[in-house]
Design a protein around this motif. Structure first.
Motif, PDB file in Angstrom:
ATOM      1  N   VAL A  85       0.838  -1.213   0.000  1.00  0.00           N
ATOM      2  CA  VAL A  85       0.000   0.000   0.000  1.00  0.00           C
ATOM      3  C   VAL A  85       0.868   1.256   0.000  1.00  0.00           C
ATOM      4  O   VAL A  85       1.946   1.268   0.599  1.00  0.00           O
ATOM      5  N   PRO A  86       0.367   2.318  -0.654  1.00  0.00           N
ATOM      6  CA  PRO A  86       1.080   3.592  -0.580  1.00  0.00           C
ATOM      7  C   PRO A  86       0.756   4.303   0.729  1.00  0.00           C
ATOM      8  O   PRO A  86      -0.416   4.450   1.073  1.00  0.00           O
ATOM      9  N   ILE A  87       1.777   4.736   1.462  1.00  0.00           N
ATOM     10  CA  ILE A  87       1.570   5.487   2.703  1.00  0.00           C
ATOM     11  C   ILE A  87       2.543   6.668   2.705  1.00  0.00           C
ATOM     12  O   ILE A  87       3.746   6.513   2.472  1.00  0.00           O
ATOM     13  N   SER A  88       2.026   7.857   2.976  1.00  0.00           N
ATOM     14  CA  SER A  88       2.862   9.060   2.999  1.00  0.00           C
ATOM     15  C   SER A  88       3.845   8.996   4.159  1.00  0.00           C
ATOM     16  O   SER A  88       3.549   8.399   5.193  1.00  0.00           O
ATOM     17  N   ILE A  89       4.954   9.676   3.991  1.00  0.00           N
ATOM     18  CA  ILE A  89       5.924   9.764   5.087  1.00  0.00           C
ATOM     19  C   ILE A  89       5.473  10.916   5.992  1.00  0.00           C
ATOM     20  O   ILE A  89       5.166  12.009   5.503  1.00  0.00           O
ATOM     21  N   HIS A  95       5.701   6.562   9.426  1.00  0.00           N
ATOM     22  CA  HIS A  95       4.459   6.480   8.657  1.00  0.00           C
ATOM     23  C   HIS A  95       3.296   6.392   9.636  1.00  0.00           C
ATOM     24  O   HIS A  95       3.365   5.642  10.608  1.00  0.00           O
ATOM     25  N   THR A  96       2.234   7.127   9.347  1.00  0.00           N
ATOM     26  CA  THR A  96       1.037   7.089  10.188  1.00  0.00           C
ATOM     27  C   THR A  96      -0.106   6.587   9.314  1.00  0.00           C
ATOM     28  O   THR A  96      -0.382   7.171   8.263  1.00  0.00           O
ATOM     29  N   THR A  97      -0.730   5.494   9.744  1.00  0.00           N
ATOM     30  CA  THR A  97      -1.666   4.780   8.862  1.00  0.00           C
ATOM     31  C   THR A  97      -2.991   4.545   9.551  1.00  0.00           C
ATOM     32  O   THR A  97      -3.029   4.175  10.728  1.00  0.00           O
ATOM     33  N   ARG A  98      -4.068   4.728   8.803  1.00  0.00           N
ATOM     34  CA  ARG A  98      -5.385   4.318   9.306  1.00  0.00           C
ATOM     35  C   ARG A  98      -5.688   2.929   8.756  1.00  0.00           C
ATOM     36  O   ARG A  98      -5.623   2.704   7.544  1.00  0.00           O
ATOM     37  N   ALA A  99      -6.005   2.007   9.672  1.00  0.00           N
ATOM     38  CA  ALA A  99      -6.301   0.630   9.255  1.00  0.00           C
ATOM     39  C   ALA A  99      -7.717   0.575   8.704  1.00  0.00           C
ATOM     40  O   ALA A  99      -8.682   0.723   9.451  1.00  0.00           O
ATOM     41  N   VAL A 100      -7.815   0.429   7.380  1.00  0.00           N
ATOM     42  CA  VAL A 100      -9.142   0.415   6.740  1.00  0.00           C
ATOM     43  C   VAL A 100      -9.454  -0.905   6.039  1.00  0.00           C
ATOM     44  O   VAL A 100     -10.606  -1.242   5.835  1.00  0.00           O
ATOM     45  N   GLY A 101      -8.430  -1.645   5.611  1.00  0.00           N
ATOM     46  CA  GLY A 101      -8.694  -2.845   4.813  1.00  0.00           C
ATOM     47  C   GLY A 101      -7.585  -3.866   4.950  1.00  0.00           C
ATOM     48  O   GLY A 101      -6.798  -3.841   5.904  1.00  0.00           O
ATOM     49  N   THR A 102      -7.497  -4.751   3.954  1.00  0.00           N
ATOM     50  CA  THR A 102      -6.649  -5.933   4.048  1.00  0.00           C
ATOM     51  C   THR A 102      -5.200  -5.615   4.432  1.00  0.00           C
ATOM     52  O   THR A 102      -4.673  -6.161   5.396  1.00  0.00           O
ATOM     53  N   VAL A 103      -4.556  -4.754   3.673  1.00  0.00           N
ATOM     54  CA  VAL A 103      -3.125  -4.551   3.904  1.00  0.00           C
ATOM     55  C   VAL A 103      -2.874  -3.658   5.120  1.00  0.00           C
ATOM     56  O   VAL A 103      -2.013  -3.956   5.954  1.00  0.00           O
ATOM     57  N   THR A 104      -3.638  -2.596   5.249  1.00  0.00           N
ATOM     58  CA  THR A 104      -3.388  -1.686   6.383  1.00  0.00           C
ATOM     59  C   THR A 104      -3.701  -2.387   7.721  1.00  0.00           C
ATOM     60  O   THR A 104      -3.038  -2.124   8.724  1.00  0.00           O
ATOM     61  N   LYS A 105      -4.665  -3.302   7.723  1.00  0.00           N
ATOM     62  CA  LYS A 105      -4.947  -4.048   8.972  1.00  0.00           C
ATOM     63  C   LYS A 105      -3.824  -5.037   9.270  1.00  0.00           C
ATOM     64  O   LYS A 105      -3.474  -5.256  10.428  1.00  0.00           O
ATOM     65  N   GLU A 140      -5.385  10.925  -3.704  1.00  0.00           N
ATOM     66  CA  GLU A 140      -5.221   9.486  -3.417  1.00  0.00           C
ATOM     67  C   GLU A 140      -5.866   8.674  -4.525  1.00  0.00           C
ATOM     68  O   GLU A 140      -7.035   8.899  -4.849  1.00  0.00           O
ATOM     69  N   ARG A 141      -5.132   7.795  -5.108  1.00  0.00           N
ATOM     70  CA  ARG A 141      -5.672   6.850  -6.086  1.00  0.00           C
ATOM     71  C   ARG A 141      -5.053   5.490  -5.794  1.00  0.00           C
ATOM     72  O   ARG A 141      -3.990   5.405  -5.173  1.00  0.00           O
ATOM     73  N   ASN A 142      -5.724   4.424  -6.229  1.00  0.00           N
ATOM     74  CA  ASN A 142      -5.145   3.093  -6.036  1.00  0.00           C
ATOM     75  C   ASN A 142      -3.812   3.007  -6.758  1.00  0.00           C
ATOM     76  O   ASN A 142      -3.662   3.532  -7.840  1.00  0.00           O
TER      77      ASN A 142
END
Ligand SMILES: Cc1cc2nc3c(=O)[nH]c(=O)nc-3n(C[C@H](O)[C@H](O)[C@H](O)COP(=O)(O)OP(=O)(O)OC[C@H]3O[C@@H](n4cnc5c(N)ncnc54)[C@H](O)[C@@H]3O)c2cc1C
Ligand code: FES
Length: 277
Positions: free
Chosen positions: A56-60, A72-82, A236-238
């Motif tokens: 997944v793309p995550i901003s620094i 990196h600060t990430t919100r867990a929303v789906g398969t990879v971020t979880k 943000e795009r896939n």
């Protein structure tokens, strides 16, 4: 923007620390599993790969003048971020990057700067905040407007307090819904724009948030007198390749992974409402 090495080669990074910021958002500090340096510009992102799960793309979200450990600060929303959220200190993940365009921190010198962040939009803007504060005397007024869903969703609360305490930065926070004990602003972040003190004819604005929030924020900045060329957004795009090869992130005639994610509104305005095309 230059990358640190071959953009298709995954590098192993070890988790040095991980912290839960809110119930669904966490921050990870990463260091190269071998030797290696890393540089990035504010606004750039990395592709983080959880082995066997996906990328997944995550901003620094860290300080570009002190890039390691890489934050990196990430919100867990789906398969990879979880799956990313489940990793622990000492675990290794794969990383490619940094990718993409940067916030116009250099071009903004001599001007006022207005930063508008909604929710998980604050982390991608934090490197620009660090860089501006490190060279504070080179800018005019510096305004941060930040909106979150509830007080419990506010990210980096200690840092926000520090920034609020500075005499050379105006920080205003709002929440969509107050909870017990909240004495601050309630309402969407756009409501803060008319009260913000800056010169719209000599300012640069940088915004990140859900696209709906960015659209309303842009309209209010325009109403305040700002030109489209001075308003910058992060899109943000896939993503798949991150390097302009696969077309997954196409937004009109451009690829968000290499031409973005940071664009001036003047460049992107015709394409902002469209999903992948
Ligand atoms: C350039 C760039 C920078 C990014 N930077 C960050 C960052 O710093 N921090 C961060 O948390 N995220 C960031 N994102 C978003 C992040 O890449 C996605 O949240 C992630 O790809 C979702 O992958 P997943 O496999 O966990 O979810 P998926 O399984 O792909 O999606 C699960 C569900 O969640 C929904 N969903 C996907 N993304 C989001 C989202 N962002 N918000 C709400 N719902 C969503 C999907 O529509 C789907 O219904 C960035 C994206 C881009 C393109
Ligand atoms: S992610 Fe492949 S072209 Fe952008």
């Amino acid at each position: 923007m230059a990358t640190n090495q071959d953009s298709m080669t995954m590098r192993p990074f070890r988790i040095r620390r991980t912290a839960q910021d809110t119930y669904d958002t966490f921050t990870m500090e990463l260091e190269p599993a071998g030797s290696g340096e890393f540089t990035f510009a504010p606004g750039q992102f990395n592709m983080l790969y959880v082995f066997g799960v996906g990328e997944v793309p995550i901003s620094i979200s860290g300080d570009p003048t002190d890039p390691l450990p890489l934050i990196h600060t990430t919100r867990a929303v789906g398969t990879v971020t979880k799956a990313l959220q489940k990793l622990k200190k000492g675990d290794v993940l794969g990383m490619r990057g940094p990718f993409g365009s940067a916030w116009p921190v250099e071009q903004a010198k001599g001007k006022d700067v207005v930063i508008v962040a909604g929710g998980i939009g604050l982390p991608p803007l934090r490197p620009a905040i660090y860089q501006i504060l490190a060279n504070r005397e080179e800018y005019g007024k510096f305004v941060l407007l930040y909106g979150a869903r509830t007080p419990d969703d506010l990210l980096f609360p200690k840092e926000l307090e520090q920034w609020r305490g500075r005499f050379d930065m105006d920080v205003t926070i709002t929440v969509d819904r107050a909870t017990d004990g909240w004495l601050g602003n309630v309402g969407v972040v756009t409501r803060l724009i008319p009260k913000a003190v800056f010169d719209p004819k000599n300012a640069v604005a940088m915004l990140v948030g859900p696209e709906i929030m960015m659209r309303f924020t842009i309209a209010d900045l325009q109403k305040a007198g700002m030109a489209d060329k001075d308003i910058y957004v992060s899109m943000e795009r896939n993503m798949k390749c991150g390097v302009g090869l696969c077309g997954h992130c196409q937004c009109g005639p451009s690829f968000v992974c290499k031409d973005g994610p940071v664009y001036s509104y003047e460049t992107i305005r015709d394409w902002m409402r469209k999903r992948e095309i």
